[in-house]
Design an enzyme around this catalytic site. Structure first.
Site, PDB file in Angstrom:
ATOM      1  CG  HIS A 190     -27.869  -4.922 -61.578  1.00 30.88           C
ATOM      2  ND1 HIS A 190     -27.879  -3.692 -62.005  1.00 30.88           N
ATOM      3  CD2 HIS A 190     -27.050  -4.730 -60.468  1.00 30.88           C
ATOM      4  CE1 HIS A 190     -27.655  -2.786 -61.400  1.00 30.88           C
ATOM      5  NE2 HIS A 190     -26.982  -3.219 -60.286  1.00 30.88           N
ATOM      6  CD  GLU A 223     -23.145  -8.102 -67.398  1.00 43.16           C
ATOM      7  OE1 GLU A 223     -23.820  -7.580 -68.337  1.00 43.16           O
ATOM      8  OE2 GLU A 223     -22.244  -7.315 -66.715  1.00 43.16           O
ATOM      9  CG  MET A 248     -28.461   2.233 -70.827  1.00 40.64           C
ATOM     10  SD  MET A 248     -27.831   0.745 -69.424  1.00 40.64           S
ATOM     11  CE  MET A 248     -27.115   2.004 -68.519  1.00 40.64           C
ATOM     12  CB  THR A 261     -40.474  -6.320 -58.888  1.00 41.64           C
ATOM     13  OG1 THR A 261     -39.332  -5.660 -58.285  1.00 41.64           O
ATOM     14  CG2 THR A 261     -40.507  -7.854 -58.972  1.00 41.64           C
ATOM     15  CG  LEU A 268     -39.061  -0.788 -68.355  1.00 37.60           C
ATOM     16  CD1 LEU A 268     -39.348  -2.208 -68.494  1.00 37.60           C
ATOM     17  CD2 LEU A 268     -39.799  -0.159 -69.652  1.00 37.60           C
ATOM     18  CD  GLU A 273     -38.885  -3.578 -53.592  1.00 35.72           C
ATOM     19  OE1 GLU A 273     -38.140  -3.592 -52.846  1.00 35.72           O
ATOM     20  OE2 GLU A 273     -39.537  -4.897 -53.976  1.00 35.72           O
ATOM     21  CG  LEU A 274     -33.585   0.667 -59.776  1.00 41.61           C
ATOM     22  CD1 LEU A 274     -33.691   0.485 -61.387  1.00 41.61           C
ATOM     23  CD2 LEU A 274     -32.622   1.777 -59.404  1.00 41.61           C
TER      24      LEU A 274
HETATM   25  C1  GRF Z   1     -24.236  -4.740 -68.995  1.00 43.58           C
HETATM   26  O1  GRF Z   1     -23.179  -4.538 -68.163  1.00 43.58           O
HETATM   27  C2  GRF Z   1     -25.555  -4.911 -68.153  1.00 43.58           C
HETATM   28  O2  GRF Z   1     -25.561  -5.660 -67.152  1.00 43.58           O
HETATM   29  C3  GRF Z   1     -26.006  -3.455 -67.808  1.00 43.58           C
HETATM   30  O3  GRF Z   1     -25.589  -2.917 -69.240  1.00 43.58           O
HETATM   31  C4  GRF Z   1     -24.642  -3.548 -69.860  1.00 43.58           C
HETATM   32  C5  GRF Z   1     -25.063  -3.737 -71.240  1.00 43.58           C
HETATM   33  O4  GRF Z   1     -24.211  -4.327 -72.147  1.00 43.58           O
HETATM   34  N1  GRF Z   1     -27.406  -3.624 -67.608  1.00 43.58           N
HETATM   35  P1  GRF Z   1     -24.644  -4.786 -73.575  1.00 43.58           P
HETATM   36  O5  GRF Z   1     -25.200  -3.734 -74.026  1.00 43.58           O
HETATM   37  O6  GRF Z   1     -25.181  -6.060 -73.154  1.00 43.58           O
HETATM   38  O7  GRF Z   1     -23.100  -4.837 -74.146  1.00 43.58           O
END
Ligand code: GRF
Length: 215
Positions: free
Chosen positions: A108, A173, A89, A140, A92, A142-143
Site C-alpha cells: 500500500h 515499494e 484494485m 485482514t 477482497l 479491515e481495509l
Molecule cells: C502501487 O502503487 C501499489 O502500492 C498500489 O497500486 C500500485 C500498483 O503498481 N497498490 P504496479 O501495478 O505494481 O506497477
C-alpha cells in the site's frame, strides 16, 4: 514457497518480485498471476518471463463470491502458499480472506494507518504531510489495516505532484515488497495479536536514505 500474485495494471511490483527471484535474492516461485483486467500490462510481463497467468474478470460472474471462488480455485489448483496483492484494485471479501488467513499480503502506498484506500499518494499531498511512504502488510478484513511487515518512509517535497510523489514511493515499494516476501519465505514472520514480528530483523522501517541490508 509458491506465490500467487493478483494484479490489475502495470505490474511494476510484480516485476520487482520477478527480478528478485532471477537475481537469486528471493528463493520462491511465482506459480500463478491472476489479473482482473484483460489489458493489464502485468500480463505482458508474465509472457516475457514465462510465468503462468490467467484473467478472471468480475463482470464475467454474477456475484463477487463466484468471482472470488474462481480465483481461489485457480490459486489452489497450483498449490500457492502465499498470495501477494501487487496493485490489485479490488477489495477482497471476507470469504476470500478467510480461505488464506495471514497468507495474503498487500503493498500500500502510504505509511498505514494513514491514508487508507484509493489515491493514498494524493491524500498525503492534500493533507500536507511532509513524510509518507509505503507499507507491506497482511490482509485482514479491515481495509489496508492488517499487521505491518515492513514500511519505508519517503519525503514529500514542496514541488511534488501526485505523479512525482507516486514515482518516488514506487521505487521503495519495489524494495520492501521482495524484502517482505523473503522474510516470509525464510519463516521469520510471526503474527502475534495485531502485530507482525520479524525475527532477527533490525529494522521494521527503511529510512529515507537506507544503507542497510535491504534490496
Ligand atoms: C502501487 O502503487 C501499489 O502500492 C498500489 O497500486 C500500485 C500498483 O503498481 N497498490 P504496479 O501495478 O505494481 O506497477
Amino acid at each position: 514457497m509458491k506465490l500467487g500474485i493478483l494484479v490489475s495494471g502495470r505490474g511494476s511490483n510484480l516485476q520487482a518480485l520477478i527480478d528478485a527471484i532471477s537475481s537469486g535474492k528471493l528463493h520462491c516461485s511465482i506459480n500463478m498471476v491472476i489479473s482482473d483486467r484483460s489489458g493489464a500490462y502485468a500480463i505482458e510481463r508474465c509472457k516475457v518471463h514465462n510465468i503462468p497467468y490467467t484473467i478472471v474478470r468480475r463482470r464475467d460472474f454474477d456475484t463477487t463470491e463466484s468471482f472470488e471462488e474462481e480465483m481461489l480455485r485457480r490459486l489452489e489448483e497450483v498449490g500457492v502458499d502465499l498470495i501477494v496483492l501487487a496493485g490489485f484494485m479490488r477489495i477482497l471479501s471476507p470469504y476470500f480472506i478467510r480461505a488464506f488467513p495471514m497468507k495474503i499480503i498487500n503493498i500500500h502506498p502510504s505509511l498505514t494507518p494513514a491514508f487508507l484506500g484509493k489515491n493514498a499518494q494524493r491524500q498525503a499531498l492534500e493533507f500536507g504531510s511532509k513524510i509518507t511512504g509505503c507499507t507491506v502488510h497482511f490482509v485482514t478484513e479491515e481495509l489496508d489495516s492488517g499487521p505491518v511487515i515492513v514500511q519505508a518512509c519517503v519525503p514529500v517535497l514542496p514541488e511534488d505532484t501526485e505523479d512525482s510523489l507516486s514515482h518516488r514511493i514506487l521505487s521503495y515499494e519495489h524494495r520492501i515488497l521482495p524484502q517482505a516476501v523473503r522474510w516470509i519465505c525464510e519463516g521469520r514472520v510471526k503474527v502475534v495479536g495485531r502485530k507482525a514480528i520479524v525475527e532477527g530483523a533490525r529494522y521494521g522501517t527503511i529510512p529515507v536514505n537506507p544503507e542497510l541490508e535491504f534490496f
